[in-house]
Design a protein around this motif. Structure first.
Motif, short mmCIF file in Angstrom:
data_model
loop_
_atom_site.label_atom_id
_atom_site.label_comp_id
_atom_site.label_asym_id
_atom_site.label_seq_id
_atom_site.Cartn_x
_atom_site.Cartn_y
_atom_site.Cartn_z
N GLY A 142 38.22 -88.76 60.63
CA GLY A 142 39.33 -87.84 60.97
C GLY A 142 40.06 -87.46 59.49
O GLY A 142 39.56 -87.65 58.42
N LEU A 143 41.22 -87.02 59.56
CA LEU A 143 41.80 -86.51 58.29
C LEU A 143 42.68 -87.71 57.82
O LEU A 143 43.50 -88.30 58.59
N VAL A 144 42.59 -88.00 56.64
CA VAL A 144 43.45 -89.11 56.08
C VAL A 144 43.86 -88.59 54.63
O VAL A 144 43.35 -87.72 53.99
N GLN A 145 45.07 -89.14 54.26
CA GLN A 145 45.69 -88.78 52.81
C GLN A 145 45.07 -89.50 51.69
O GLN A 145 44.63 -90.57 52.16
N PRO A 146 45.02 -89.04 50.56
CA PRO A 146 44.53 -89.95 49.91
C PRO A 146 45.11 -91.20 49.42
O PRO A 146 46.58 -90.90 49.37
N GLY A 147 44.52 -92.10 49.13
CA GLY A 147 45.09 -93.40 48.92
C GLY A 147 45.11 -94.10 50.40
O GLY A 147 45.56 -95.40 50.17
N MET B 25 37.32 -98.45 55.09
CA MET B 25 37.47 -97.41 53.89
C MET B 25 38.92 -97.62 53.20
O MET B 25 39.50 -96.95 54.27
N ASN B 26 39.22 -98.03 52.19
CA ASN B 26 40.56 -98.13 51.47
C ASN B 26 40.69 -97.31 50.21
O ASN B 26 39.54 -96.81 49.64
N ASN B 27 41.96 -96.63 49.93
CA ASN B 27 42.01 -95.96 48.76
C ASN B 27 41.10 -94.86 48.73
O ASN B 27 40.68 -94.80 47.60
N VAL B 28 40.99 -94.35 49.91
CA VAL B 28 40.12 -93.02 49.65
C VAL B 28 40.96 -91.92 48.80
O VAL B 28 41.99 -91.76 48.54
N GLY B 29 39.77 -91.06 48.44
CA GLY B 29 40.01 -89.98 47.58
C GLY B 29 39.40 -88.63 47.92
O GLY B 29 38.44 -88.95 48.93
N ASN C 134 38.01 -86.29 56.41
CA ASN C 134 38.57 -85.33 55.61
C ASN C 134 39.51 -86.20 54.66
O ASN C 134 40.39 -86.79 55.35
N VAL C 135 39.78 -86.21 53.44
CA VAL C 135 40.58 -86.59 52.76
C VAL C 135 41.46 -85.52 52.17
O VAL C 135 40.82 -84.78 51.07
N SER C 136 42.74 -85.41 52.37
CA SER C 136 43.59 -84.45 52.05
C SER C 136 44.73 -84.67 52.07
O SER C 136 45.36 -85.18 53.07
N SER C 137 45.67 -84.07 51.28
CA SER C 137 47.26 -84.17 51.39
C SER C 137 47.70 -83.03 52.13
O SER C 137 48.84 -82.99 52.53
#
Length: 127
Positions: free
Chosen positions: A10-15, A83-87, A124-127
């Protein structure tokens, strides 16, 4: 016939954090190492982690070391990738896979040749 199904993308924010799941059906995973790969757009598929059949050995690619954790619940035929601290660099389709050969219980994150693949889950990693 073994089937693997990934979920949890899914969609996750950076960090942020995300937990991916790999569910097996058809055949138990008692004797199989499970590998996680990912493929980002325009890039080759990359092996990022694996766990041995016994669960006693886990390998990580440099890109995952210290941030990702793989574990398994053999009784439930499940393997997880925390998955932690993703970028942004972690944006990719993530696949779980395993082998059918005599060494299928062994984990080596550099192994690329697999016999069974899931269809993948998008992260997807995005702010």
């Amino acid at each position: 016939q073994l089937q693997l199904v990934e979920s949890g993308g899914g969609l996750v924010q950076p960090g942020g954090s995300l937990r991916l799941s790999c569910a097996a059906s058809g055949v138990g995973l008692d004797y199989d190492a499970i590998h996680w790969f990912r493929q980002a757009p325009g890039k080759e598929r990359e092996g990022i982690s694996c766990i041995s059949a016994s669960g006693s050995n886990a390998n990580y690619a440099d890109s995952a070391q210290g941030r990702f954790t793989i574990n398994r619940d053999t009784a439930k035929n499940m393997v997880y990738l925390q998955m932690n601290n993703v970028g942004a660099e972690d944006t990719a389709v993530y696949y779980c896979a395993t082998k059918s050969t005599i060494d299928r219980a062994l984990c080596n994150v550099r192994t690329r040749s697999m016999d069974y693949w899931g269809k993948g889950t998008q992260v997807n990693v995005s702010s």
